[in-house]
Design a protein around this motif. Structure first.
Motif, PDB file in Angstrom:
ATOM      1  N   VAL A 162       8.323  -0.513   2.323  1.00 42.55           N
ATOM      2  CA  VAL A 162       7.617  -1.768   2.598  1.00 42.55           C
ATOM      3  C   VAL A 162       7.877  -2.127   4.051  1.00 42.55           C
ATOM      4  O   VAL A 162       9.027  -2.127   4.497  1.00 42.55           O
ATOM      5  CB  VAL A 162       8.099  -2.923   1.694  1.00 42.55           C
ATOM      6  N   VAL A 163       6.814  -2.450   4.786  1.00 39.80           N
ATOM      7  CA  VAL A 163       6.942  -2.811   6.192  1.00 39.80           C
ATOM      8  C   VAL A 163       6.147  -4.083   6.449  1.00 39.80           C
ATOM      9  O   VAL A 163       4.956  -4.144   6.150  1.00 39.80           O
ATOM     10  CB  VAL A 163       6.434  -1.685   7.120  1.00 39.80           C
ATOM     11  N   ALA A 164       6.819  -5.100   6.976  1.00 37.10           N
ATOM     12  CA  ALA A 164       6.159  -6.353   7.345  1.00 37.10           C
ATOM     13  C   ALA A 164       5.857  -6.327   8.837  1.00 37.10           C
ATOM     14  O   ALA A 164       6.687  -5.897   9.638  1.00 37.10           O
ATOM     15  CB  ALA A 164       7.045  -7.544   7.000  1.00 37.10           C
ATOM     16  N   LEU A 165       4.659  -6.809   9.203  1.00 32.88           N
ATOM     17  CA  LEU A 165       4.189  -6.685  10.581  1.00 32.88           C
ATOM     18  C   LEU A 165       3.686  -8.017  11.120  1.00 32.88           C
ATOM     19  O   LEU A 165       3.097  -8.821  10.389  1.00 32.88           O
ATOM     20  CB  LEU A 165       3.049  -5.663  10.659  1.00 32.88           C
ATOM     21  N   ASP A 166       3.900  -8.235  12.406  1.00 31.42           N
ATOM     22  CA  ASP A 166       3.367  -9.403  13.097  1.00 31.42           C
ATOM     23  C   ASP A 166       3.288  -9.051  14.579  1.00 31.42           C
ATOM     24  O   ASP A 166       3.890  -8.071  15.029  1.00 31.42           O
ATOM     25  CB  ASP A 166       4.257 -10.632  12.874  1.00 31.42           C
ATOM     26  N   ALA A 167       2.531  -9.827  15.343  1.00 31.27           N
ATOM     27  CA  ALA A 167       2.364  -9.536  16.773  1.00 31.27           C
ATOM     28  C   ALA A 167       2.234 -10.837  17.548  1.00 31.27           C
ATOM     29  O   ALA A 167       1.837 -11.865  17.008  1.00 31.27           O
ATOM     30  CB  ALA A 167       1.132  -8.652  16.996  1.00 31.27           C
ATOM     31  N   GLU A 168       2.595 -10.771  18.824  1.00 30.18           N
ATOM     32  CA  GLU A 168       2.466 -11.922  19.727  1.00 30.18           C
ATOM     33  C   GLU A 168       1.754 -11.470  20.996  1.00 30.18           C
ATOM     34  O   GLU A 168       1.895 -10.317  21.423  1.00 30.18           O
ATOM     35  CB  GLU A 168       3.840 -12.500  20.092  1.00 30.18           C
ATOM     36  N   TRP A 169       1.015 -12.371  21.595  1.00 28.86           N
ATOM     37  CA  TRP A 169       0.303 -12.072  22.830  1.00 28.86           C
ATOM     38  C   TRP A 169       0.112 -13.348  23.637  1.00 28.86           C
ATOM     39  O   TRP A 169       0.229 -14.458  23.106  1.00 28.86           O
ATOM     40  CB  TRP A 169      -1.064 -11.443  22.530  1.00 28.86           C
ATOM     41  N   LYS A 170      -0.212 -13.179  24.906  1.00 37.61           N
ATOM     42  CA  LYS A 170      -0.511 -14.322  25.751  1.00 37.61           C
ATOM     43  C   LYS A 170      -2.015 -14.525  25.756  1.00 37.61           C
ATOM     44  O   LYS A 170      -2.759 -13.635  26.175  1.00 37.61           O
ATOM     45  CB  LYS A 170      -0.021 -14.090  27.184  1.00 37.61           C
ATOM     46  N   PRO A 171      -2.499 -15.674  25.281  1.00 37.09           N
ATOM     47  CA  PRO A 171      -3.948 -15.894  25.240  1.00 37.09           C
ATOM     48  C   PRO A 171      -4.550 -15.837  26.640  1.00 37.09           C
ATOM     49  O   PRO A 171      -3.962 -16.300  27.613  1.00 37.09           O
ATOM     50  CB  PRO A 171      -4.072 -17.295  24.633  1.00 37.09           C
ATOM     51  N   ARG A 172      -5.757 -15.278  26.721  1.00 35.00           N
ATOM     52  CA  ARG A 172      -6.462 -15.227  27.999  1.00 35.00           C
ATOM     53  C   ARG A 172      -7.232 -16.524  28.200  1.00 35.00           C
ATOM     54  O   ARG A 172      -7.752 -17.098  27.265  1.00 35.00           O
ATOM     55  CB  ARG A 172      -7.448 -14.054  28.024  1.00 35.00           C
TER      56      ARG A 172
ATOM     57  N   LYS B 208       2.156  -2.140   3.534  1.00 36.10           N
ATOM     58  CA  LYS B 208       2.243  -2.972   4.728  1.00 36.10           C
ATOM     59  C   LYS B 208       1.959  -4.417   4.370  1.00 36.10           C
ATOM     60  O   LYS B 208       1.000  -4.701   3.641  1.00 36.10           O
ATOM     61  CB  LYS B 208       1.241  -2.495   5.791  1.00 36.10           C
ATOM     62  N   LEU B 209       2.806  -5.331   4.866  1.00 38.07           N
ATOM     63  CA  LEU B 209       2.639  -6.758   4.633  1.00 38.07           C
ATOM     64  C   LEU B 209       2.239  -7.443   5.929  1.00 38.07           C
ATOM     65  O   LEU B 209       2.631  -7.012   7.014  1.00 38.07           O
ATOM     66  CB  LEU B 209       3.948  -7.384   4.130  1.00 38.07           C
ATOM     67  N   GLY B 210       1.492  -8.521   5.801  1.00 37.54           N
ATOM     68  CA  GLY B 210       1.117  -9.278   6.987  1.00 37.54           C
ATOM     69  C   GLY B 210       0.565 -10.630   6.607  1.00 37.54           C
ATOM     70  O   GLY B 210       0.323 -10.924   5.431  1.00 37.54           O
ATOM     71  N   PHE B 211       0.372 -11.467   7.605  1.00 37.97           N
ATOM     72  CA  PHE B 211      -0.234 -12.778   7.414  1.00 37.97           C
ATOM     73  C   PHE B 211      -1.426 -12.868   8.363  1.00 37.97           C
ATOM     74  O   PHE B 211      -1.251 -12.911   9.583  1.00 37.97           O
ATOM     75  CB  PHE B 211       0.777 -13.896   7.702  1.00 37.97           C
ATOM     76  N   ARG B 212      -2.634 -12.824   7.797  1.00 39.05           N
ATOM     77  CA  ARG B 212      -3.858 -12.797   8.613  1.00 39.05           C
ATOM     78  C   ARG B 212      -3.736 -11.719   9.694  1.00 39.05           C
ATOM     79  O   ARG B 212      -3.944 -11.966  10.889  1.00 39.05           O
ATOM     80  CB  ARG B 212      -4.119 -14.156   9.246  1.00 39.05           C
ATOM     81  N   PHE B 213      -3.406 -10.512   9.274  1.00 37.96           N
ATOM     82  CA  PHE B 213      -3.031  -9.465  10.217  1.00 37.96           C
ATOM     83  C   PHE B 213      -4.228  -8.774  10.865  1.00 37.96           C
ATOM     84  O   PHE B 213      -4.062  -8.041  11.836  1.00 37.96           O
ATOM     85  CB  PHE B 213      -2.146  -8.419   9.523  1.00 37.96           C
ATOM     86  N   LYS B 214      -5.428  -8.978  10.366  1.00 37.35           N
ATOM     87  CA  LYS B 214      -6.565  -8.252  10.928  1.00 37.35           C
ATOM     88  C   LYS B 214      -6.745  -8.562  12.418  1.00 37.35           C
ATOM     89  O   LYS B 214      -6.986  -7.657  13.227  1.00 37.35           O
ATOM     90  CB  LYS B 214      -7.856  -8.567  10.176  1.00 37.35           C
ATOM     91  N   GLN B 215      -6.629  -9.843  12.797  1.00 38.26           N
ATOM     92  CA  GLN B 215      -6.765 -10.189  14.214  1.00 38.26           C
ATOM     93  C   GLN B 215      -5.671  -9.517  15.039  1.00 38.26           C
ATOM     94  O   GLN B 215      -5.920  -9.004  16.125  1.00 38.26           O
ATOM     95  CB  GLN B 215      -6.708 -11.702  14.405  1.00 38.26           C
ATOM     96  N   ASP B 216      -4.444  -9.495  14.502  1.00 39.64           N
ATOM     97  CA  ASP B 216      -3.353  -8.801  15.197  1.00 39.64           C
ATOM     98  C   ASP B 216      -3.701  -7.334  15.406  1.00 39.64           C
ATOM     99  O   ASP B 216      -3.445  -6.762  16.471  1.00 39.64           O
ATOM    100  CB  ASP B 216      -2.063  -8.910  14.382  1.00 39.64           C
ATOM    101  N   LEU B 217      -4.279  -6.709  14.358  1.00 35.42           N
ATOM    102  CA  LEU B 217      -4.616  -5.288  14.448  1.00 35.42           C
ATOM    103  C   LEU B 217      -5.711  -5.054  15.493  1.00 35.42           C
ATOM    104  O   LEU B 217      -5.659  -4.072  16.240  1.00 35.42           O
ATOM    105  CB  LEU B 217      -5.068  -4.766  13.084  1.00 35.42           C
TER     106      LEU B 217
END
Length: 501
Positions: free
Chosen positions: A40-50, A125-134
């Motif tokens: 099981v792998v939980a995923l998340d991402a961070e970015w600086k908005p343009r 794979k786990l995520g929270f609204r992960f499609k945008q992150d992907l």
């Protein structure tokens, strides 16, 4: 009375590994080993908005003449990964939490391990609204390594929003509520954990990262594992995922699963886990349109305005014209048949109640061409509220009608009037509202009905002393009887169809 003191933000209850180097660094090597061993792998991402729009030039005339740069997705600067493997001796392993600095780690060394992880079928794979992150993550790798270096899918995948609603008792066969909870709300309700979102909009491209940023980022991934633990534990307790031949006679889990649950908070990785993944997991697929950033809000508004004009164009052509496919002069059998899309499934049940053959799509989210293909093959008329489907009419010989009414009773009356349907009292309640099937030729006795309902349907004991007739659907075996609801429904449809009592 003093106001309650604010809760301190939660941090993962274990060490967080900050990965800032290539394959030679110990953190990077540990990350790769954890990904390889994970279940099981939980995923998340961070970015600086343009920022929207180009920067203003020093020369006003140059700024006016400058062509705005093409839109781009934000660059993902941080990837959070929480891994859990099988552990030793069959038990669940402790989690490993990583915060991967994508501005420091060579993306070429990370791309293939990530792609393999995203597509490995035995890893959930786990995520929270992960499609945008992907989408953003894929664009980041494609921009750095070439267009073919992006990611196309994540499978199997479970959004913790679905797990949350299941834990709250929502029927997973029904659509989820439109309003979605934030991850902070979900964690507080399910885990009693407070996630501060003060750092959510911080500059994630600035280095070095603060300790608060690292802990915040790690928490968003780690607590997804805890939510999944609750989800998995409830499903295992209720025994809803094992094949029928693996359940005991009372519907509970076999003894081996009871033994696996000795650790209350640990996920047990066995055949039961596999069945949970097979039943509840989904997949994220990125289409070509997902990989193209939207140009601007103004262009989006222009696009909406264009769509509105198209709707107006189709509005004038929504009146039914020509012969329906069931008309004898068109080679039909004279029996009206409809296909109701997902937007008007309630109308399908009403049509069945008055004896009309009304099917629903064979899949939950059909493509327009699938709907039109089913309509053509089964010689039906497609009923819809979606004006966009009208442009596909030519694929099914104009067998599409847009229902204008909003209420189900009004929709039924509109269809009856438009297609000049002949509704008689003896046809009322002659079809199964559940599957559109027909009933058996003669009613069942009480004893026959009780036998037919075993393991399938419960007949209320209050009906045992009443002299009732039971009818069974020949397709799905659903049982019906003439109770109070039946008589009320008959009176309602007599009125809607203007049939004299």
């Amino acid at each position: 009375m003093d106001a309650a003191a604010p809760k301190p933000p939660a941090s993962p209850p274990l060490a967080v590994h900050l990965v800032t180097g290539g394959g030679s660094s110990p953190e990077h090597a540990l990350l790769l080993r954890s990904l390889a061993a994970a279940r099981v792998v939980a995923l998340d991402a961070e970015w600086k908005p343009r920022r929207r729009g180009p920067a203003v030039a020093d020369d006003p005339s140059a700024a006016a003449a400058a062509t705005p740069p093409p839109p781009q997705f934000p660059t993902v600067t941080l990837l959070q990964v929480a891994c859990r493997g099988d552990g030793d001796g069959g038990g669940a392993a402790a989690a490993e939490v990583f915060v991967v600095d994508l501005l420091a780690v060579p993306l070429a060394e990370l791309r293939e391990p990530l792609r393999e992880l995203f597509e490995r079928p035995e890893v959930l794979k786990l995520g929270f609204r992960f499609k945008q992150d992907l989408v953003y993550l894929s664009a980041t790798f494609a921009a750095a390594l070439g267009s073919s270096a992006g990611f196309e899918r994540v499978e199997p995948f479970l959004d913790v929003t679905n797990a949350y609603y299941y834990l709250k008792g929502h029927d997973m066969q029904k659509r989820l509520p439109r309003e979605t909870k934030s991850l902070a709300t979900i964690c507080e309700e399910l885990l009693g954990v407070y996630l501060s979102k003060e750092l959510q909009c911080s500059d994630w491209s600035y280095r070095p990262l603060s300790e608060g940023q690292i802990q915040y980022a790690a928490s968003d991934a780690y607590y997804l594992l805890d939510i999944f633990d609750l989800f998995h534990q409830k499903i295992r307790t209720e025994g809803k995922c094992l094949p029928t031949n693996e359940l005991t006679s009372d519907g509970h889990c076999p003894q081996r699963d009871a033994e696996c649950s000795s650790s209350e908070d640990a996920v047990c990785f066995d055949d039961y886990f596999t069945s949970v993944v097979m039943k509840y997991a989904e997949k994220i697929l990125l289409t070509e349109s997902d990989t193209k950033p939207r140009s601007s809000r103004r262009k989006e508004k222009q696009k909406l305005a264009t769509n509105a004009k198209c709707e107006e164009k189709f509005e004038g052509s929504t009146e039914w014209q020509g012969l329906p496919p069931w008309d004898p002069s068109a080679g039909g059998d004279g029996c009206p048949k409809f296909l109701c899309d997902v937007m008007i499934e309630g109308l399908a049940k009403h049509l069945r109640c008055v004896g009309i053959d009304a099917a629903t799509p064979s899949s939950r989210k059909p493509e327009p061409r699938e709907l039109l293909n089913q309509t053509y093959k089964e010689r039906r008329v497609l009923l819809t509220r979606d004006v966009k489907l009208l442009k596909y009419q030519y694929l099914a010989s104009n067998q599409v009608y847009r229902v204008k009414s909003l209420l189900k009773h009004d929709q039924l009356a509109e269809v009856i009037d438009t297609f000049q349907l002949k509704i008689s009292e003896d046809k009322l309640m002659s079809r199964c509202t559940k599957c559109n099937g027909r009933f058996i030729q003669k009613p069942l006795t009480l004893d026959e009905a009780i036998e037919a309902s075993k393991g399938f349907q419960i007949i209320p004991s209050c009906l045992f002393k009443r002299n009732l007739e039971f009818w069974k659907c020949t397709d799905c075996n659903q049982l019906y009887w003439e109770g109070t609801q039946y008589h009320n429904a008959v009176q309602k449809f007599l009125s809607v169809c203007n049939i004299s009592d």
